[in-house]
Design an enzyme around this catalytic site. Sequence first.
Site, mmCIF file in Angstrom:
data_model
loop_
_atom_site.group_PDB
_atom_site.id
_atom_site.type_symbol
_atom_site.label_atom_id
_atom_site.label_comp_id
_atom_site.label_asym_id
_atom_site.label_seq_id
_atom_site.Cartn_x
_atom_site.Cartn_y
_atom_site.Cartn_z
ATOM 1 N N THR A 244 9.701 21.217 -3.154
ATOM 2 C CA THR A 244 9.606 20.960 -4.590
ATOM 3 C C THR A 244 10.129 19.585 -4.972
ATOM 4 O O THR A 244 9.542 18.876 -5.770
ATOM 5 C CB THR A 244 10.420 22.036 -5.335
ATOM 6 O OG1 THR A 244 9.917 23.305 -4.953
ATOM 7 C CG2 THR A 244 10.283 21.883 -6.819
ATOM 8 N N THR B 213 13.797 24.188 -0.725
ATOM 9 C CA THR B 213 15.052 24.942 -0.777
ATOM 10 C C THR B 213 15.037 26.223 0.050
ATOM 11 O O THR B 213 16.091 26.662 0.500
ATOM 12 C CB THR B 213 15.414 25.315 -2.226
ATOM 13 O OG1 THR B 213 14.318 26.025 -2.803
ATOM 14 C CG2 THR B 213 15.742 24.087 -3.043
ATOM 15 N N ASP B 214 13.868 26.817 0.279
ATOM 16 C CA ASP B 214 13.848 28.146 0.890
ATOM 17 C C ASP B 214 14.592 28.194 2.220
ATOM 18 O O ASP B 214 15.333 29.138 2.483
ATOM 19 C CB ASP B 214 12.405 28.621 1.090
ATOM 20 C CG ASP B 214 11.821 29.194 -0.194
ATOM 21 O OD1 ASP B 214 12.481 29.025 -1.246
ATOM 22 O OD2 ASP B 214 10.736 29.794 -0.138
ATOM 23 N N LYS C 61 21.038 30.275 0.465
ATOM 24 C CA LYS C 61 20.363 30.386 -0.830
ATOM 25 C C LYS C 61 20.455 31.835 -1.288
ATOM 26 O O LYS C 61 19.917 32.726 -0.633
ATOM 27 C CB LYS C 61 18.900 29.957 -0.694
ATOM 28 C CG LYS C 61 18.125 29.938 -2.010
ATOM 29 C CD LYS C 61 16.687 29.459 -1.820
ATOM 30 C CE LYS C 61 15.956 29.374 -3.148
ATOM 31 N NZ LYS C 61 14.564 28.932 -3.023
#
Lengths: 439, 634
Positions: A103, A179-180, A258
């Site tokens: 992203t 981010t995952d 996360k």
Amino acid sequence: MDGGYTGLCRRLISEAGASIGDEVLVVTRKGEYRGFLMMRYELGAADHIVLKLANGYNIGVKVWDDSRVVKLSESRPPSFRAVEPPPPDPGLPHVAVISTGGTIASRVDYRTGGVRPALTASDLLSAVPELSGIARISAEVLMSIYSENMNPRNWALMAERVDSLLRSDVDGVVIAHGTDTMGYSAAALSFVLQQPPKPVVLVGSQRSSDRPSSDAALNLVAAVDIAAKAPIAEVGVCMHLGHSDDVIAFHRGVRVVKLHTSSRSAFKSVNCEPLALWTRSGLKIQAEKYHRRGGDDYRFMPGFDERALLLKFYPGMSPEVLEVLRERLCLRGVVLEGTGLGHVSSSFIPTLKRLRDEGVFVGMTSQCRYGRVDMLVYDNGRDLLRAGVVPLDNMLAETALVKLMWVLARAEEYEEVKRLMATNLVGEMGGRSMPEGVG
Amino acid sequence: MVLDYERLGLKVGLEIHRQLNTARKLFCPCPTEYDESGEKISFTRFLREAQSELGELDPAAVFESRKRKKIVYRMDRRSACLVELDEEPPHTLNGEAVEIALTAALLMGSTPVDEIHVMRKIVVDGSNTAGFQRTCVVATGGRVVVDGEAIPIQTITLEEDAARLVESSRGVVEYDLSRLGIPLIEVATAPVIKSPEQAVKAAKAIGDILRATGKVKRGLGTVRQDLNISIRDGALVEVKGVQELELIDDVVEYEVRRQLHLLDVSKRLAARLGGGLPAFNPVDVTHLFTDTKSKVIRRSLDAGGRVMALLLPAFAGLISEEPFKGVRLGAELAAYAKAWAEVEGIFHTDELPGYGITSEEVASLRKYMGAGDADAVVLVADLEHYAVEALRAVYERAAEALRGVPNETRAARQDGSTVYIRPRPGAARMYPETDIPPIPITENYLEELKSRLPETLDRLAERLSRQYGLSRQLVQELIDRERVEIFMEILGKTSASPTVVATTLTETLTSLARDGVDVGRLGERVLLEVFQLLSEGVFSKEMLRDVLARAASEGVSDVRSLVSSMGLAAVDLEEVRRYVDELVERNRSFLGDERAVKRLMGDLMKRYRGRVDGRLLHQILSERVAARTGAAQG
Ligand SMILES: [Zn+2]
């Protein structure tokens, strides 16, 4: 012309000789619509043409066999005026920004609706102009993949590139990452780049950087600032601490996970404090111990052996799962995510014994995430220990898996694998447990 | 001077916004009803202008981002979730809201789109946490008819309401999130309205159609009317936030007079000045004011500020000219300075000496600035950066004054005047909301909606007047006061008399308001409860006015406790029945005589006046008498 159109729409548009962006008139049995031809989203029904009306709104117009498309005028080529970044200040530290995708490193192309990677130095500086006041930025696109498509070969590629940058004149490295799986990559880099002389900062964003409210800008500012100046030379992750655009946490790469699908405060340090908290007024170091910038003990230790597995135990799970996977994937090691203090059903014990006899390493972490495993408290835990399961203290399951891959790449013998897995190498395990809200 | 709007080429377009009374917000499951009393948590954000891929920067977005404010949001967990925090993607578009919007569209003869595409409209003033407002066109075309003339509808859109501004100061702005995301319908007419009166009527006609859906919110803050107003040679000016229908004609007239004045000023300036303004050149004149008696300047200097001045050649006299109340070039210059630099205000030589600034100071200022008698000087006292920014805004506005009327977005004030808020946004600010797939509107669904369209308010008036035997005038008053909805709800949920409810909701409330009671505090829930208690006989009809007055002045939400605290509900109905039985027993020999029964009723009223409803007393008495005499009694 394609623009995501198929079938009838595609035929009508190409018969009109129209392309995406052209002004067209669409005449259907319901009425006439005048607007600019837009790209079709993948999710929409196939028999609708998307128009941007003069007031800026898009609508979908359904077409039939007897509908017509008339091209009114050619699209004007976009006159993109990228803001010219100010000349770099030679007195500032030098930070290399590596883009890997995700992203933070993508922009929506609003003319077409598609997403494209965009993280050149000038993209960065025009989006976040204050970066030029923090450091001289050099930027490169190393890869452009969503983080769920990352694999250990990507980690290796990343690590190699960072290694060469660490040996150059840069003062720090920033890696823009989806981010995952950023936590996994951070852990991987932590084991490969041991005692780095400069900070290696992974940074992501939960909301894309083309949104006015994106968390990307502040995360990037903090990441570049830390890479440029922080005294902490470790691999870490920079993300929002809470819901406000004020405090950015710098998490140790082997301790971060996360914990939320969409919130900007999704990343948390588990079983320890973040290394440091960054605000516009400075960096507040939280860690009791950390690796300092500028040491000469840096070691580059590349390599991952992918014959490892992370298995989450659930009530009723059959031990056969483990046997089949071991067989099919030629596993050399397994990290179990057990219940509570570190348990799996006692029905696993014969299988675990057999794996141990075959030299397959089995380590235990907890699905509780918070706290450490302790397999001495209950009978079952003691039986699992006797079956050869190695407790992995308070290590995150994800980190344990990455570590196992890394250990397997450099240790042939079971005993050596076990020794390395049970030893704290880069801060991934150990430390005191603190009550909630205190530490 | 009466204005000939037709000759002036007046064109007005309306954008009528109204909150929808859905169970949930437009893109999340939060409720649309809230009270602001709860505990709040707050967080801070910054918004950045997003540069359009087409390379255009939106003027309104640039305006906000030049100020780069810290935004503080307050939220209540009951009325906002992570979607409002812009930390969870929007959920699917609320189907209930789409249905209401489509119903309104069909009532106006609009054509629903085949597929709804949700867009992001960039708004970086903080009123939307995302930095954009989600909005979508639901239908195009259609019309409303005003005095036999059709006013075309351009679009009907569905959008999320913005967060409520709590306060704004230099560098910081604060919003409350409860309202963010409540569905709003927006009906935009073509700019063809030719007079202020027609604008009022068109707005009312649209409002009536929206209300006919039965699913719009009512009351303060649920309606907002934006007007775009232009005259020949003037400019298209967007006036936002007209809350009341009655204000629309005043706003239109004010705006026309303002544009006329600006056109007049520009002609005279052109004649006086010849060319354009000299380059922007703010001058530090602090040294002329070191011993000033002006409190404003003194305060600013004490806080480390400077006095900056700008020469406006040939502007003398034009700045303070006021051909209509509130219409002054000086007001425009000041509004630009306030909006762009958030200074408290400006001084200009047209109004000096004054405000503690002496004629000696003015003379030395004129001399220092090289200002002749025909020239004006504008002063701002503030921290240097802000003072310069304020003068830059004044300069840019003064340059516009040469050209005529600038395109801008203005806000309506309570007195019908308008004030500059920001430049008009361009079309560059609209992007697709990529988190929400397009929503098809099928023919079958539309057919089904057409088969159950609600009745118009005219039909409703006819029906209610027939059904309840009320005069058309009374019913119309209920409708015009937006009380017909609660009227129907009360009749549906209580056994109160239609006449009593209707007159209470009109005459009684009006007379209470005349007596200074704040009837705005009587929420619909309170009104409903009042009539529930009345029809249960908890208090009597005679006490209705008092109960309403007390409920309004005390702002109560629990009417039952109010009534018992007023000592109205002390009577136990069983006790009443026992007493009536005794009375009837004592007078059993006279029960055949109607006059005697009337006398008994009089005794009862004496005993229970104001505590038990007369109708109820009469009913109990009649029952008991009938039981005694065995005869039918009315
Ligand atoms: Zn919500």
